[in-house]
Design a protein around this motif. Structure first.
Motif, PDB file in Angstrom:
ATOM      1  N   LEU A 270       0.980  -0.957   0.107  1.00 39.10           N
ATOM      2  CA  LEU A 270      -0.163  -0.276   0.108  1.00 39.10           C
ATOM      3  C   LEU A 270       1.005   0.798  -0.266  1.00 39.10           C
ATOM      4  N   ALA A 271       1.960   1.594   0.771  1.00 37.89           N
ATOM      5  CA  ALA A 271       2.861   2.362   0.494  1.00 37.89           C
ATOM      6  C   ALA A 271       3.528   2.515  -0.636  1.00 37.89           C
ATOM      7  N   ALA A 272       4.304   1.329  -1.559  1.00 40.55           N
ATOM      8  CA  ALA A 272       4.202   1.867  -3.092  1.00 40.55           C
ATOM      9  C   ALA A 272       3.335   1.859  -3.615  1.00 40.55           C
ATOM     10  N   LEU A 273       1.712   1.707  -3.135  1.00 43.95           N
ATOM     11  CA  LEU A 273       1.180   2.494  -4.288  1.00 43.95           C
ATOM     12  C   LEU A 273       0.979   3.485  -3.573  1.00 43.95           C
ATOM     13  N   GLN A 274       1.226   4.246  -2.913  1.00 48.60           N
ATOM     14  CA  GLN A 274       0.423   5.713  -2.619  1.00 48.60           C
ATOM     15  C   GLN A 274       1.471   6.464  -3.609  1.00 48.60           C
ATOM     16  N   ASP A 275       2.731   5.576  -3.421  1.00 54.58           N
ATOM     17  CA  ASP A 275       3.823   6.359  -3.915  1.00 54.58           C
ATOM     18  C   ASP A 275       3.588   6.660  -5.234  1.00 54.58           C
ATOM     19  N   LEU A 276       2.786   5.380  -5.858  1.00 60.63           N
ATOM     20  CA  LEU A 276       2.667   5.257  -7.719  1.00 60.63           C
ATOM     21  C   LEU A 276       1.765   6.124  -7.987  1.00 60.63           C
ATOM     22  N   LEU A 277       0.594   6.334  -6.948  1.00 62.29           N
ATOM     23  CA  LEU A 277      -0.743   7.353  -7.533  1.00 62.29           C
ATOM     24  C   LEU A 277      -0.052   8.557  -7.848  1.00 62.29           C
ATOM     25  N   GLN A 278       0.688   8.532  -5.967  1.00 60.08           N
ATOM     26  CA  GLN A 278       1.635  10.358  -6.276  1.00 60.08           C
ATOM     27  C   GLN A 278       1.721  10.543  -7.463  1.00 60.08           C
ATOM     28  N   GLN A 279       3.237   9.797  -7.814  1.00 60.11           N
ATOM     29  CA  GLN A 279       4.348   9.977  -8.829  1.00 60.11           C
ATOM     30  C   GLN A 279       3.420  10.229 -10.091  1.00 60.11           C
ATOM     31  N   HIS A 280       1.810  10.208 -10.130  1.00 53.48           N
ATOM     32  CA  HIS A 280       0.951  10.559 -11.249  1.00 53.48           C
ATOM     33  C   HIS A 280       0.070  12.063 -11.595  1.00 53.48           C
TER      34      HIS A 280
ATOM     35  N   THR B 152     -10.497   4.060  -4.081  1.00 53.01           N
ATOM     36  CA  THR B 152     -11.690   5.437  -3.687  1.00 53.01           C
ATOM     37  C   THR B 152     -11.224   6.178  -3.829  1.00 53.01           C
ATOM     38  N   ALA B 153     -11.863   6.682  -5.720  1.00 57.12           N
ATOM     39  CA  ALA B 153     -11.241   7.907  -6.012  1.00 57.12           C
ATOM     40  C   ALA B 153     -12.519   8.610  -6.981  1.00 57.12           C
ATOM     41  N   PRO B 154     -12.534   9.696  -7.588  1.00 57.31           N
ATOM     42  CA  PRO B 154     -13.577  10.346  -8.197  1.00 57.31           C
ATOM     43  C   PRO B 154     -14.227   9.799  -9.546  1.00 57.31           C
ATOM     44  N   LEU B 155     -14.956   8.938  -9.902  1.00 54.47           N
ATOM     45  CA  LEU B 155     -15.588   8.283 -10.812  1.00 54.47           C
ATOM     46  C   LEU B 155     -14.356   8.520 -12.435  1.00 54.47           C
ATOM     47  N   HIS B 156     -14.367  10.244 -12.616  1.00 53.51           N
ATOM     48  CA  HIS B 156     -13.179  10.730 -13.746  1.00 53.51           C
ATOM     49  C   HIS B 156     -11.948  10.143 -14.066  1.00 53.51           C
ATOM     50  N   LEU B 157     -11.510  10.068 -12.505  1.00 56.76           N
ATOM     51  CA  LEU B 157     -10.243   9.293 -12.836  1.00 56.76           C
ATOM     52  C   LEU B 157     -10.314   8.154 -12.621  1.00 56.76           C
ATOM     53  N   ALA B 158     -11.168   7.242 -13.359  1.00 56.48           N
ATOM     54  CA  ALA B 158     -11.278   5.796 -13.195  1.00 56.48           C
ATOM     55  C   ALA B 158     -10.237   4.954 -14.852  1.00 56.48           C
ATOM     56  N   ASP B 159     -10.231   6.090 -15.933  1.00 60.68           N
ATOM     57  CA  ASP B 159      -9.126   5.340 -17.028  1.00 60.68           C
ATOM     58  C   ASP B 159      -8.183   5.677 -16.914  1.00 60.68           C
ATOM     59  N   ARG B 160      -7.755   7.217 -15.863  1.00 62.82           N
ATOM     60  CA  ARG B 160      -5.993   7.050 -15.856  1.00 62.82           C
ATOM     61  C   ARG B 160      -5.261   5.566 -14.784  1.00 62.82           C
ATOM     62  N   LEU B 161      -7.068   5.321 -13.818  1.00 59.68           N
ATOM     63  CA  LEU B 161      -6.184   4.578 -13.301  1.00 59.68           C
ATOM     64  C   LEU B 161      -6.607   2.656 -13.492  1.00 59.68           C
ATOM     65  N   ALA B 162      -6.949   3.167 -14.752  1.00 54.96           N
ATOM     66  CA  ALA B 162      -6.924   1.327 -15.183  1.00 54.96           C
ATOM     67  C   ALA B 162      -5.797   1.407 -15.487  1.00 54.96           C
ATOM     68  N   GLU B 163      -5.485   2.540 -16.181  1.00 57.06           N
ATOM     69  CA  GLU B 163      -3.828   2.797 -17.477  1.00 57.06           C
ATOM     70  C   GLU B 163      -2.777   2.267 -16.555  1.00 57.06           C
ATOM     71  N   LEU B 164      -3.190   2.073 -14.751  1.00 60.79           N
ATOM     72  CA  LEU B 164      -1.968   2.038 -13.947  1.00 60.79           C
ATOM     73  C   LEU B 164      -2.194   0.774 -13.260  1.00 60.79           C
ATOM     74  N   ALA B 165      -3.202  -0.360 -13.876  1.00 61.67           N
ATOM     75  CA  ALA B 165      -3.896  -1.180 -13.150  1.00 61.67           C
ATOM     76  C   ALA B 165      -2.391  -1.948 -13.189  1.00 61.67           C
ATOM     77  N   THR B 166      -1.986  -2.477 -14.620  1.00 59.67           N
ATOM     78  CA  THR B 166      -1.168  -2.947 -14.254  1.00 59.67           C
ATOM     79  C   THR B 166       0.098  -3.150 -13.916  1.00 59.67           C
ATOM     80  N   ALA B 167       0.448  -1.749 -13.344  1.00 63.91           N
ATOM     81  CA  ALA B 167       1.876  -1.643 -12.273  1.00 63.91           C
ATOM     82  C   ALA B 167       1.508  -1.498 -11.176  1.00 63.91           C
ATOM     83  N   ILE B 168       0.198  -0.933 -10.609  1.00 63.93           N
ATOM     84  CA  ILE B 168      -0.388  -1.606  -9.439  1.00 63.93           C
ATOM     85  C   ILE B 168      -0.235  -3.127  -9.024  1.00 63.93           C
TER      86      ILE B 168
END
Lengths: 284, 88
Positions: free
Chosen positions: B23-33, B53-69
């Motif tokens: 989770l710490a690494a995940l938060q770092d990754l999210l911050q980097q983006h 947990t995120a606003p729906l309009h960020l879903a596409d960007r999060l989907a792009e990061l799914a493999t990295a997560i």
């Protein structure tokens, strides 16, 4: 090439002489039953459906529709896989225990009716996939003529379309237990939760999807092309599905993919010994 | 770990521990983006699901990061449909 494979299929059916077919109402078994009926005639074909809590109602409806429309000789039997603790504990080879019962029952039916061979609808794409149910079939002498003829799923769909079968573009619909994470006990309640949640998604117009059951969590997989619509409908979907008894409703950001719960098999196997006693106790 | 974790603990999230290095690494990754609004918890019987947990309009960007997560140690990357900032 496709014509040759189809010819090989008809040759195999002629060699069998008479057949008892495991019939779920899905793409493969409907196609196989229709071709067998055309080749062998109604006196030498019987399609058999195993009914249990794990069998999706929507697929049962399709199975019966095809029986009616094409005159496929049909028999329904009740199966009791949930009574088998080996199955209900939901190990990664759960399908082996279910199919063991199913194929044993079909072998009995075939013997009673004088049908020479029991058939399943496995196809050439199923080879190499994680399918412990195929092992149970092999152990009981069940033949797989679609696979033996080298027919892939796409080819079966193409041939089904040319035969006018309504199943030609039907999404794959394996049993409801396949949605429950390995190691979490398969119970009638959880199967109902999955079926009801998928009914909600179907009612919302989604076509290809799964509701994965992770205990208190429902993880929704929809086709990537339908992800935006799922997001638009998120509040209502979440509220309805939570109402079925889930604590969380999560949307998988990678979307629907076949056999997604198999992605956890390695992890499951590592923790199976730790979880198995709890799962067995739950179903005892 | 974050407000989400503290306000809405679930047994699974508690099992995953407040010092889950994934989770710490995940938060770092999210911050980097630049995804500072996104919160994450590990849920599921083995903490195998990253629930964002995120606003729906960020879903596409999060989907792009799914493999990295997933590479951080998760089997599934998901969006919590009831914590999207939308009034349900």
């Amino acid at each position: 090439m496709l014509e040759q494979k189809f010819t090989r299929l008809t040759e195999l059916l002629e060699e069998f002489g008479s057949v008892c077919i495991g019939y779920s109402g899905g793409v493969d078994s409907v196609f196989l039953s229709k071709v067998a009926l055309d080749v062998l005639g109604p006196e030498r074909v019987l399609a058999v459906t195993g009914l249990s809590e794990a069998y999706p109602g929507v697929q049962h409806e399709m199975a019966l529709e095809c029986v009616r429309r094409f005159g496929i000789p049909h028999l329904e039997i009740e199966t009791h896989e949930l009574d088998d603790p080996n199955y209900a504990a939901n190990p990664s080879n759960r399908c082996y225990f279910c199919k063991s019962e199913l194929w044993s029952r079909l072998a009995e039916v075939a013997a009673e009716r004088g049908l020479a061979v029991v058939l399943d609808g496995s196809n050439a794409d199923d080879v190499g996939d994680h399918r412990p149910g195929m092992q149970a079939a092999r152990e009981r002498g069940v033949r797989s003529p679609l696979l033996e003829a080298g027919l892939t799923k796409a080819e079966i769909r193409e041939l089904s379309r040319s035969l006018g079968l309504p199943t030609w573009d039907l999404p794959a619909a394996p049993c409801l237990a396949s949605r429950i994470q390995y190691g979490i006990a398969v119970t009638p309640k959880r199967l109902r939760q999955v079926e009801d949640a998928e009914t909600i998604l179907r009612g919302a117009g989604f076509r290809e999807f799964r509701v994965r059951h992770h205990g208190d969590i429902a993880r929704l997989e929809v086709a990537p092309g339908e992800l935006h619509r799922a997001l638009e409908l998120a509040p209502g979907l979440a509220r309805q599905i939570r109402g079925l008894g889930f604590e969380r409703v999560l949307l998988d950001l990678q979307g629907y993919r076949r056999g997604a719960l198999n992605e956890s098999i390695t992890l499951t196997q590592l923790t199976a010994d730790r979880q198995a006693p709890a799962a067995r106790a739950e179903v005892a | 770990m974050n407000d989400e974790f503290e306000q809405q603990p679930s047994p699974a999230a508690e099992d995953s521990g407040g010092d889950d290095p994934r989770l710490a690494a995940l938060q770092d990754l999210l911050q980097q983006h630049g995804l500072l609004e996104v919160r994450a918890v590990a849920v599921g019987s083995r903490g195998e699901i990253a629930a964002l947990t995120a606003p729906l309009h960020l879903a596409d960007r999060l989907a792009e990061l799914a493999t990295a997560i997933k590479r951080l140690g998760f089997l599934y990357v998901t969006l919590d449909l009831e914590n999207t900032g939308v009034d349900t």
